[in-house]
Scaffold this active site. Structure first.
Site, short mmCIF file in Angstrom:
data_model
loop_
_atom_site.label_atom_id
_atom_site.label_comp_id
_atom_site.label_asym_id
_atom_site.label_seq_id
_atom_site.Cartn_x
_atom_site.Cartn_y
_atom_site.Cartn_z
N LYS A 9 -27.93 19.51 -69.11
CA LYS A 9 -27.53 18.41 -68.42
C LYS A 9 -28.46 18.16 -67.03
CE LYS A 9 -23.35 19.51 -67.97
NZ LYS A 9 -23.28 20.82 -68.84
N GLY A 10 -28.77 19.54 -66.56
CA GLY A 10 -29.62 19.47 -65.19
C GLY A 10 -30.87 18.97 -65.55
N ASP A 57 -36.29 21.65 -80.09
CA ASP A 57 -37.51 22.35 -80.30
C ASP A 57 -36.98 23.78 -80.67
OD1 ASP A 57 -36.58 22.15 -77.53
OD2 ASP A 57 -38.00 23.89 -77.46
N ASP A 79 -23.66 23.91 -70.56
CA ASP A 79 -25.28 24.37 -70.99
C ASP A 79 -25.71 23.58 -72.05
OD1 ASP A 79 -24.39 26.77 -69.50
OD2 ASP A 79 -23.35 27.56 -71.01
N GLY A 103 -24.27 25.92 -63.86
CA GLY A 103 -25.70 26.52 -63.66
C GLY A 103 -26.62 25.59 -64.44
N HIS A 104 -27.51 24.92 -63.44
CA HIS A 104 -28.48 24.04 -63.76
C HIS A 104 -29.77 24.54 -63.78
CE1 HIS A 104 -25.58 20.42 -63.52
NE2 HIS A 104 -25.17 21.27 -64.62
N THR A 164 -23.77 33.81 -65.00
CA THR A 164 -23.36 35.06 -65.08
C THR A 164 -24.31 35.96 -65.83
OG1 THR A 164 -22.35 34.50 -67.06
CG2 THR A 164 -20.86 34.25 -65.24
N GLN A 190 -20.25 21.55 -66.67
CA GLN A 190 -19.69 22.09 -67.66
C GLN A 190 -19.51 21.33 -68.83
OE1 GLN A 190 -17.58 22.69 -64.62
NE2 GLN A 190 -19.02 24.54 -64.47
P1 IMP Z 1 -14.26 29.31 -64.98
O1 IMP Z 1 -14.78 27.93 -64.61
O2 IMP Z 1 -15.35 30.26 -64.02
O3 IMP Z 1 -13.12 29.23 -64.45
O4 IMP Z 1 -14.45 29.99 -66.13
C1 IMP Z 1 -13.49 29.01 -67.22
C2 IMP Z 1 -14.45 29.16 -68.43
O5 IMP Z 1 -15.31 28.07 -68.30
C3 IMP Z 1 -15.11 30.57 -69.09
O6 IMP Z 1 -15.21 30.52 -70.32
C4 IMP Z 1 -16.44 30.13 -68.54
O7 IMP Z 1 -17.43 30.76 -69.14
C5 IMP Z 1 -16.65 28.67 -68.69
N1 IMP Z 1 -17.73 27.86 -68.04
C6 IMP Z 1 -17.53 27.57 -66.63
N2 IMP Z 1 -18.48 27.10 -66.10
C7 IMP Z 1 -19.34 27.08 -67.37
C8 IMP Z 1 -20.76 26.20 -67.50
O8 IMP Z 1 -21.37 25.95 -66.53
N3 IMP Z 1 -21.23 26.67 -68.61
C9 IMP Z 1 -20.53 27.19 -69.67
N4 IMP Z 1 -19.58 27.73 -69.60
C10 IMP Z 1 -18.82 27.67 -68.42
#
Ligand code: IMP
Length: 436
Positions: A16-17, A332, A13, A40-41, A300, A223
């Site tokens: 990067k997107g 910002d 988060d 999620g981008h 989520t 990630q």
């Molecule tokens: P999983 O990747 O769904 O197995 O989740 C494992 C951990 O990585 C959890 O704490 C998620 O909230 C975190 N996580 C997975 N993808 C992202 C992302 O894109 N951004 C932030 N946290 C992520």
């Protein structure tokens, strides 16, 4: 060799997107090499916001080839839905390519993700529930179904007939039995294979040919380093290799093919899910950053935990990824705050610790050592445009001090400063001299 990688230096988060989208302007290929629909981008173009989970950000640029590499775990149902979503908004996906070696997220992966989390009780990882962990586990255990299998019904049948009874047993053990049948799964997933077939190829060949022919290739990390299966805050991590090393295995390219590694650093720190977070702000300031920074998960919707910038983490990321320049995002969001803090080191039981420890129990006891900074005034929307068009020198002196401190502490120069979600809200500092 014009290859560039974009890697998150924190817990994902970082923005990067948007950075990928900005650099995709100069790219011929944008390649995702790990993760799945857990990513999620969010990208703002003109007045429109696009939220992507599986499609590489490059899909939003006309003429760019967007590649889903073999290291990605693909949920075909979600991918087809995302393709429909972008197409309905006038974006063509003819540049999409999917690796025939990528593993497929199956319905039982999603069920087991939820069931395993539940069984961990208060020690749960806080996964996104998208089946990521169980799918990567199956890949390593050699129970995986790959994209190529979806287009070969006989192989798919053979695999599902072998794998499914084992998974059924596991679901029963975890108290999550399912009504699904082998026949259903085979039919549904071979229909996904037919729908996606036109995009499927050996992407490693494609990428290596492009590199050899001098094309611009951008590797888009999902990630971040602290969620990496090896180098993150294990076990509070995702199940893939989010670091630059993951590009080689996840895209099928040699280490020598990665030239620039852009480390994306959010100007403060956030994380979703469980696990230690040394600079976390649990009071009003944390809530303020959460609201002002819109820190709610793209995948989520969960509220992200917020805290001060932690350079112990960023130095860890710089070392592991070989970061060659920094992209600082969301600075910002800090505008208008009177005083700011940056953690430079930790104190653990009277010892100064400079390198990020592997032990969760040590991290829980770590106290951040902060450097304090004066804040800078907030500005209006009109002023943003002026500041962006006049460039780095127009930024408030206090902001430049904050930026310069980050760069000198981690030993990497800043290439990009992002001042908002839109493409236009970006200052490029390539080759700039840090004079102030
Ligand atoms: P999983 O990747 O769904 O197995 O989740 C494992 C951990 O990585 C959890 O704490 C998620 O909230 C975190 N996580 C997975 N993808 C992202 C992302 O894109 N951004 C932030 N946290 C992520």
């Amino acid at each position: 060799m014009p290859t560039n990688a974009i890697i998150g230096t924190q817990w994902g988060d970082e923005g990067k997107g948007k950075i990928t989208d900005c650099l995709a302007e100069y790219a011929d290929l944008v390649v995702r090499f790990q993760g799945g629909t857990n990513a999620g981008h969010t990208i703002g173009i003109g007045g429109e916001i696009f939220k992507l989970h599986l499609l590489p950000s490059g899909i939003l640029r006309r003429g760019v080839m967007a590649i889903i590499g073999n290291g990605v775990v693909v949920d075909p149902e979600e991918l087809l839905e995302e393709i429909r979503m972008v197409e309905s908004r006038g974006i063509t996906v003819e540049g999409l390519r999917i690796s025939d070696r990528a593993n497929v997220i199956m319905p039982y992966h999603k069920i087991l993700d939820g069931a395993e989390e539940k069984s961990r009780g208060p020690n749960g990882v806080g996964t996104t529930g998208r089946g990521i962990g169980p799918c990567y586990s199956d890949k390593i255990s050699r129970y995986g179904v790959r994209i190529g299998d979806l287009m070969d019904k006989a192989t798919l049948e053979e695999k599902i007939n072998m794998i499914y009874p084992i998974k059924e047993g596991m679901m029963t053990v975890f108290g999550a039995p399912t009504q699904d049948t082998v026949k259903n799964i085979i039919n549904t997933y071979s229909s996904y294979g037919s729908a996606l077939g036109k995009y499927v190829t050996d992407t490693s060949v494609l990428i290596n040919d492009a590199i050899r022919n001098g094309k611009n290739v951008l590797f888009e990390g999902a990630q971040g380093t602290m969620l990496d299966i090896d180098h993150g805050t294990y076990p509070y991590v995702t199940s893939s290799s989010c670091v630059a090393g993951g590009i080689c295995t996840g895209a099928g390219v040699p280490p020598s093919s990665i030239k620039e590694v852009v480390g994306v650093v959010k100007a403060y720190t956030t994380r979703v899910g469980r696990g230690p977070f040394v600079t976390e702000l649990t009071g009003g300031l944390g809530e303020y950053l959460q609201k002002r920074g819109c820190e709610f998960g793209t995948t989520t919707g969960r509220a992200r935990r917020c805290g001060w910038l932690d350079l112990v983490i960023v130095r860890h990321a710089v070392r592991i990824n070989g970061i060659t320049s920094l992209a600082i995002t969301k600075i910002d969001v800090l505008s208008g705050m009177e005083e700011l803090k940056i953690a430079t080191d930790y104190e653990i039981e009277g010892q100064i610790v400079k390198d990020f420890p592997s032990s969760i129990s040590k991290l829980v006891r770590a106290r951040p050592i902060y450097q304090e900074f004066d804040g800078w005034k907030d500005w209006t929307k009109d002023e943003t445009e002026k500041i962006i068009s006049n460039g780095y020198k127009t930024l408030p002196i206090e902001m430049r001090r904050y930026l310069r401190f980050i760069s000198s502490n981690v030993g990497v120069s800043i290439g990009i400063v992002s001042l908002g979600p839109k493409r236009e809200e970006t200052i490029y500092l390539r080759n700039m001299k840090w004079e102030n």
